[in-house]
Design a protein around this motif. Structure first.
Motif, PDB file in Angstrom:
ATOM      1  N   GLU A 214      63.226  75.682  33.642  1.00  0.00           N
ATOM      2  CA  GLU A 214      64.385  75.661  32.740  1.00  0.00           C
ATOM      3  C   GLU A 214      65.420  74.624  33.176  1.00  0.00           C
ATOM      4  N   PRO A 215      65.810  74.577  34.465  1.00  0.00           N
ATOM      5  CA  PRO A 215      66.739  73.506  34.874  1.00  0.00           C
ATOM      6  C   PRO A 215      66.178  72.108  34.639  1.00  0.00           C
ATOM      7  N   MET A 216      64.873  71.937  34.834  1.00  0.00           N
ATOM      8  CA  MET A 216      64.270  70.625  34.625  1.00  0.00           C
ATOM      9  C   MET A 216      64.359  70.201  33.162  1.00  0.00           C
ATOM     10  N   ILE A 217      64.270  71.173  32.242  1.00  0.00           N
ATOM     11  CA  ILE A 217      64.319  70.870  30.817  1.00  0.00           C
ATOM     12  C   ILE A 217      65.749  70.646  30.330  1.00  0.00           C
ATOM     13  N   TYR A 218      66.681  71.478  30.804  1.00  0.00           N
ATOM     14  CA  TYR A 218      68.018  71.506  30.214  1.00  0.00           C
ATOM     15  C   TYR A 218      69.067  70.713  30.993  1.00  0.00           C
ATOM     16  N   LEU A 219      68.838  70.435  32.281  1.00  0.00           N
ATOM     17  CA  LEU A 219      69.854  69.768  33.091  1.00  0.00           C
ATOM     18  C   LEU A 219      69.526  68.288  33.258  1.00  0.00           C
ATOM     19  N   ASN A 220      70.539  67.447  33.105  1.00  0.00           N
ATOM     20  CA  ASN A 220      70.365  66.005  33.242  1.00  0.00           C
ATOM     21  C   ASN A 220      71.128  65.434  34.430  1.00  0.00           C
ATOM     22  N   THR A 221      72.219  66.080  34.815  1.00  0.00           N
ATOM     23  CA  THR A 221      73.052  65.591  35.907  1.00  0.00           C
ATOM     24  C   THR A 221      72.509  66.073  37.242  1.00  0.00           C
ATOM     25  N   GLU A 222      72.242  65.155  38.148  1.00  0.00           N
ATOM     26  CA  GLU A 222      71.625  65.511  39.434  1.00  0.00           C
ATOM     27  C   GLU A 222      72.497  66.450  40.253  1.00  0.00           C
ATOM     28  N   SER A 223      73.811  66.312  40.135  1.00  0.00           N
ATOM     29  CA  SER A 223      74.715  67.162  40.915  1.00  0.00           C
ATOM     30  C   SER A 223      74.683  68.621  40.451  1.00  0.00           C
ATOM     31  N   LYS A 224      74.041  68.896  39.314  1.00  0.00           N
ATOM     32  CA  LYS A 224      73.940  70.259  38.800  1.00  0.00           C
ATOM     33  C   LYS A 224      72.562  70.883  39.067  1.00  0.00           C
ATOM     34  N   PHE A 225      71.670  70.140  39.721  1.00  0.00           N
ATOM     35  CA  PHE A 225      70.326  70.647  39.984  1.00  0.00           C
ATOM     36  C   PHE A 225      70.367  71.807  40.977  1.00  0.00           C
ATOM     37  N   PRO A 226      69.611  72.881  40.739  1.00  0.00           N
ATOM     38  CA  PRO A 226      69.466  73.947  41.738  1.00  0.00           C
ATOM     39  C   PRO A 226      68.522  73.506  42.852  1.00  0.00           C
ATOM     40  N   LEU A 227      68.405  74.311  43.880  1.00  0.00           N
ATOM     41  CA  LEU A 227      67.615  73.941  45.050  1.00  0.00           C
ATOM     42  C   LEU A 227      66.164  73.629  44.705  1.00  0.00           C
ATOM     43  N   GLN A 228      65.538  74.449  43.858  1.00  0.00           N
ATOM     44  CA  GLN A 228      64.127  74.246  43.553  1.00  0.00           C
ATOM     45  C   GLN A 228      63.885  72.868  42.932  1.00  0.00           C
ATOM     46  N   LEU A 229      64.798  72.452  42.080  1.00  0.00           N
ATOM     47  CA  LEU A 229      64.647  71.156  41.422  1.00  0.00           C
ATOM     48  C   LEU A 229      64.923  70.004  42.389  1.00  0.00           C
ATOM     49  N   VAL A 230      65.870  70.224  43.321  1.00  0.00           N
ATOM     50  CA  VAL A 230      66.156  69.213  44.340  1.00  0.00           C
ATOM     51  C   VAL A 230      64.938  69.021  45.238  1.00  0.00           C
ATOM     52  N   LEU A 231      64.324  70.118  45.669  1.00  0.00           N
ATOM     53  CA  LEU A 231      63.136  70.023  46.523  1.00  0.00           C
ATOM     54  C   LEU A 231      61.986  69.358  45.784  1.00  0.00           C
ATOM     55  N   ARG A 232      61.862  69.665  44.514  1.00  0.00           N
ATOM     56  CA  ARG A 232      60.812  69.029  43.710  1.00  0.00           C
ATOM     57  C   ARG A 232      61.037  67.524  43.632  1.00  0.00           C
ATOM     58  N   THR A 233      62.291  67.124  43.460  1.00  0.00           N
ATOM     59  CA  THR A 233      62.618  65.703  43.376  1.00  0.00           C
ATOM     60  C   THR A 233      62.317  64.994  44.701  1.00  0.00           C
ATOM     61  N   ILE A 234      62.672  65.645  45.823  1.00  0.00           N
ATOM     62  CA  ILE A 234      62.402  65.054  47.134  1.00  0.00           C
ATOM     63  C   ILE A 234      60.901  64.857  47.331  1.00  0.00           C
ATOM     64  N   LEU A 235      60.134  65.866  46.952  1.00  0.00           N
ATOM     65  CA  LEU A 235      58.684  65.795  47.128  1.00  0.00           C
ATOM     66  C   LEU A 235      58.062  64.721  46.241  1.00  0.00           C
ATOM     67  N   ILE A 236      58.504  64.634  44.989  1.00  0.00           N
ATOM     68  CA  ILE A 236      57.961  63.614  44.076  1.00  0.00           C
ATOM     69  C   ILE A 236      58.326  62.215  44.540  1.00  0.00           C
ATOM     70  N   ASP A 237      59.570  62.043  45.017  1.00  0.00           N
ATOM     71  CA  ASP A 237      59.973  60.724  45.521  1.00  0.00           C
ATOM     72  C   ASP A 237      59.105  60.306  46.712  1.00  0.00           C
ATOM     73  N   SER A 238      58.785  61.259  47.573  1.00  0.00           N
ATOM     74  CA  SER A 238      57.943  60.949  48.734  1.00  0.00           C
ATOM     75  C   SER A 238      56.531  60.586  48.298  1.00  0.00           C
ATOM     76  N   GLN A 239      56.018  61.286  47.297  1.00  0.00           N
ATOM     77  CA  GLN A 239      54.681  60.974  46.792  1.00  0.00           C
ATOM     78  C   GLN A 239      54.657  59.607  46.102  1.00  0.00           C
ATOM     79  N   ASN A 240      55.721  59.274  45.400  1.00  0.00           N
ATOM     80  CA  ASN A 240      55.801  57.946  44.766  1.00  0.00           C
ATOM     81  C   ASN A 240      55.871  56.846  45.820  1.00  0.00           C
ATOM     82  N   ALA A 241      56.616  57.114  46.892  1.00  0.00           N
ATOM     83  CA  ALA A 241      56.693  56.134  47.977  1.00  0.00           C
ATOM     84  C   ALA A 241      55.328  55.940  48.631  1.00  0.00           C
ATOM     85  N   LEU A 242      54.565  57.043  48.719  1.00  0.00           N
ATOM     86  CA  LEU A 242      53.212  56.953  49.269  1.00  0.00           C
ATOM     87  C   LEU A 242      52.320  56.096  48.390  1.00  0.00           C
TER      88      LEU A 242
END
Length: 294
Positions: A214-242
């Protein structure tokens, strides 16, 4: 007085205990493995050295996670969304379940069937997104907590609890003493429903805390992301860097990604593990009583 037990009862007891131990291990070990693996080097995990204890201890995964400043904002947002959402969930679910449990409530059976209908037939995320957008709730806390304010499953549990634990005789006695419906609910029914409220709080809080879709669908501002979405973003960024790295650094970055996976599981699980013991004694009683009568 000592109660005598038959041989069959003892055998049944041993089998039950053994089965529960196996189930407990199967439920707990994945989380325990994630914990020890998050402190172990990926090579040790690949080689099967990490079974009951960490091996080649490293803090690289946690350093990467907590180096991102958005992790603390995510924690605060997650706590805010969970606290607000759970409060609204309980405030609306418990009174509604009590009303539906009363036989004198007009069309109570019809309303209950409509609620159960929604468990089997769902309009989908696109119509819901349009509704949230039309109500101007996008990119706000209300887009996260309001669409999931009442869970039909939790409503059924709460209704079953009231059916089995608030007898009509108690209501009739209260009404003879001059108590009305609101007075009976707040002064008698609610104080007798602490176990139910604890169950509702735990169910809703766990759902709100672990929610990321739900936060991934409805939230656009990074400063409003909950922890689960922040962790998901960190993990995806690391995979993209890989994916964009050269051959000489692929192995090191792959190991970091593996550490991040385990670390994210641990970081996101800690608040619920801290919270659960406070409601555990009420949780078991509420679940058992709420499941007796429907």
């Amino acid at each position: 007085m000592k109660i005598k037990t038959s041989r069959d009862d003892r055998v049944f007891g041993v089998i039950t205990v053994f089965t529960l131990i196996i189930v407990m291990i199967l439920a707990i070990y994945p989380l325990f493995f994630s914990l020890i693996a998050s402190f172990s080097s990926p090579q040790a995990i690949y080689q099967g050295k990490v079974i009951l204890w960490p091996a080649d201890i490293t803090f690289g995964g946690y350093k990467k996670i907590f180096a991102d400043k958005t992790i603390w904002t995510g924690y605060l947002n997650g706590i805010l969304y969970t606290a607000t959402g759970t409060l609204l969930n309980v405030i609306f679910t418990v009174p509604m379940a009590y009303a539906l449990s009363r036989k004198e409530f007009p069309l109570g059976g019809v309303y209950m069937k409509i609620m159960v209908f929604t468990m089997y037939f769902y309009g989908g995320i696109i119509p819901l997104y349009f509704v949230v957008r039309q109500l101007h709730m996008l990119d706000s806390i209300w887009a996260v907590v309001l669409p999931t304010m009442i869970s039909t499953y939790n409503l059924i549990i709460a209704r079953s609890y009231f059916l089995g634990n608030i007898p009509e005789e108690l209501k009739e006695a209260a009404f003879l003493d001059g108590c009305g419906y609101l007075g009976f609910f707040f002064k008698i029914a609610l104080p007798l429903s602490k176990s139910l409220i604890a169950v509702m709080v735990l169910f809703y809080a766990a759902k709100q805390w672990n929610s990321y879709f739900e936060p991934m669908i409805y939230l656009n501002t990074e400063s409003k992301f909950p922890l689960q979405l922040v962790l998901r973003t960190i993990l995806i960024d690391s995979q993209n860097a890989l994916a964009n790295s050269d051959a000489s650094t692929v192995a090191d970055k792959q190991q970091l990604v593996d550490l991040l996976k385990y670390g994210c599981v641990v970081v996101s699980s800690i608040p619920m593990l801290i919270f659960y013991p406070f409601v555990q004694k009420h949780f078991v009683k509420g679940m058992m009583v709420g499941a007796v009568k429907g």
